[in-house]
Design a protein around this motif. Structure first.
Motif, PDB file in Angstrom:
ATOM      1  N   LYS A 151       6.802  -0.040  11.560  1.00  0.00           N
ATOM      2  CA  LYS A 151       5.923   0.401  10.453  1.00  0.00           C
ATOM      3  C   LYS A 151       5.758  -0.637   9.544  1.00  0.00           C
ATOM      4  O   LYS A 151       4.634  -0.683   8.880  1.00  0.00           O
ATOM      5  N   HIS A 152       6.879  -1.488   9.167  1.00  0.00           N
ATOM      6  CA  HIS A 152       6.606  -2.565   8.028  1.00  0.00           C
ATOM      7  C   HIS A 152       5.671  -3.402   8.519  1.00  0.00           C
ATOM      8  O   HIS A 152       4.921  -3.785   7.721  1.00  0.00           O
TER       9      HIS A 152
ATOM     10  N   ARG B 219       4.445   1.715  -0.229  1.00  0.00           N
ATOM     11  CA  ARG B 219       4.953   2.277   1.056  1.00  0.00           C
ATOM     12  C   ARG B 219       5.809   1.094   1.713  1.00  0.00           C
ATOM     13  O   ARG B 219       6.876   1.186   2.480  1.00  0.00           O
ATOM     14  N   LYS B 220       5.296  -0.207   1.720  1.00  0.00           N
ATOM     15  CA  LYS B 220       5.670  -1.576   2.537  1.00  0.00           C
ATOM     16  C   LYS B 220       7.217  -1.604   1.727  1.00  0.00           C
ATOM     17  O   LYS B 220       8.199  -1.798   2.543  1.00  0.00           O
TER      18      LYS B 220
ATOM     19  N   LEU C 119       2.252  -1.869   8.098  1.00  0.00           N
ATOM     20  CA  LEU C 119       1.779  -2.021   6.626  1.00  0.00           C
ATOM     21  C   LEU C 119       1.421  -3.372   6.002  1.00  0.00           C
ATOM     22  O   LEU C 119       0.349  -3.443   5.158  1.00  0.00           O
ATOM     23  N   GLU C 120       2.154  -4.315   6.657  1.00  0.00           N
ATOM     24  CA  GLU C 120       1.766  -5.624   6.380  1.00  0.00           C
ATOM     25  C   GLU C 120       0.519  -6.132   6.641  1.00  0.00           C
ATOM     26  O   GLU C 120      -0.267  -6.481   5.813  1.00  0.00           O
TER      27      GLU C 120
ATOM     28  N   GLU D 121      -0.362   1.348  -3.571  1.00  0.00           N
ATOM     29  CA  GLU D 121       0.118   2.422  -2.687  1.00  0.00           C
ATOM     30  C   GLU D 121       0.651   1.841  -1.439  1.00  0.00           C
ATOM     31  O   GLU D 121       1.664   1.950  -0.830  1.00  0.00           O
ATOM     32  N   LEU D 122      -0.165   0.912  -0.818  1.00  0.00           N
ATOM     33  CA  LEU D 122       0.411   0.081   0.529  1.00  0.00           C
ATOM     34  C   LEU D 122       1.540  -0.823   0.150  1.00  0.00           C
ATOM     35  O   LEU D 122       2.425  -0.786   0.731  1.00  0.00           O
ATOM     36  N   LYS D 123       1.439  -1.572  -1.082  1.00  0.00           N
ATOM     37  CA  LYS D 123       2.485  -2.281  -1.238  1.00  0.00           C
ATOM     38  C   LYS D 123       3.891  -1.308  -1.692  1.00  0.00           C
ATOM     39  O   LYS D 123       5.245  -1.850  -1.458  1.00  0.00           O
TER      40      LYS D 123
ATOM     41  N   GLU E 253      -1.973  -4.059   7.171  1.00  0.00           N
ATOM     42  CA  GLU E 253      -3.012  -3.102   6.542  1.00  0.00           C
ATOM     43  C   GLU E 253      -3.260  -3.903   5.003  1.00  0.00           C
ATOM     44  O   GLU E 253      -4.185  -3.836   4.443  1.00  0.00           O
ATOM     45  N   LEU E 254      -2.066  -4.113   4.319  1.00  0.00           N
ATOM     46  CA  LEU E 254      -2.189  -4.800   3.046  1.00  0.00           C
ATOM     47  C   LEU E 254      -2.976  -6.067   3.249  1.00  0.00           C
ATOM     48  O   LEU E 254      -3.515  -6.548   2.027  1.00  0.00           O
TER      49      LEU E 254
END
Length: 61
Positions: A13-14, A41-42, A17-18, A37-39, A20-21
């Motif tokens: 998941k991390h 969540r990450k 998210l990385e 928000e992405l940061k 996506e960011l």
């Protein structure tokens, strides 16, 4: 080994998210709130990973 499986899932998941960011930062049209928000969540996932690693290392000792 459920703990290890959970750790692997969180790391997956991390990484997602990385990615996506990274994509959001590359596209100038991305909303700043979306990036924040992405940061967030990450960072939450990273904190979970660290807690889990800490817990598993205590269990081994």
């Amino acid at each position: 080994m459920a703990l290890q499986a959970h750790l692997v899932e969180l790391e997956r998941k991390h990484k997602i998210l990385e990615n996506e960011l990274h994509d959001a930062l590359v596209h100038l049209s991305t909303d700043d709130l979306q990036i924040v928000e992405l940061k967030r969540r990450k960072l939450m996932v990273k904190d979970q990973i660290e807690r889990l690693r800490h817990t598993s290392s205590e269990t081994l000792h």
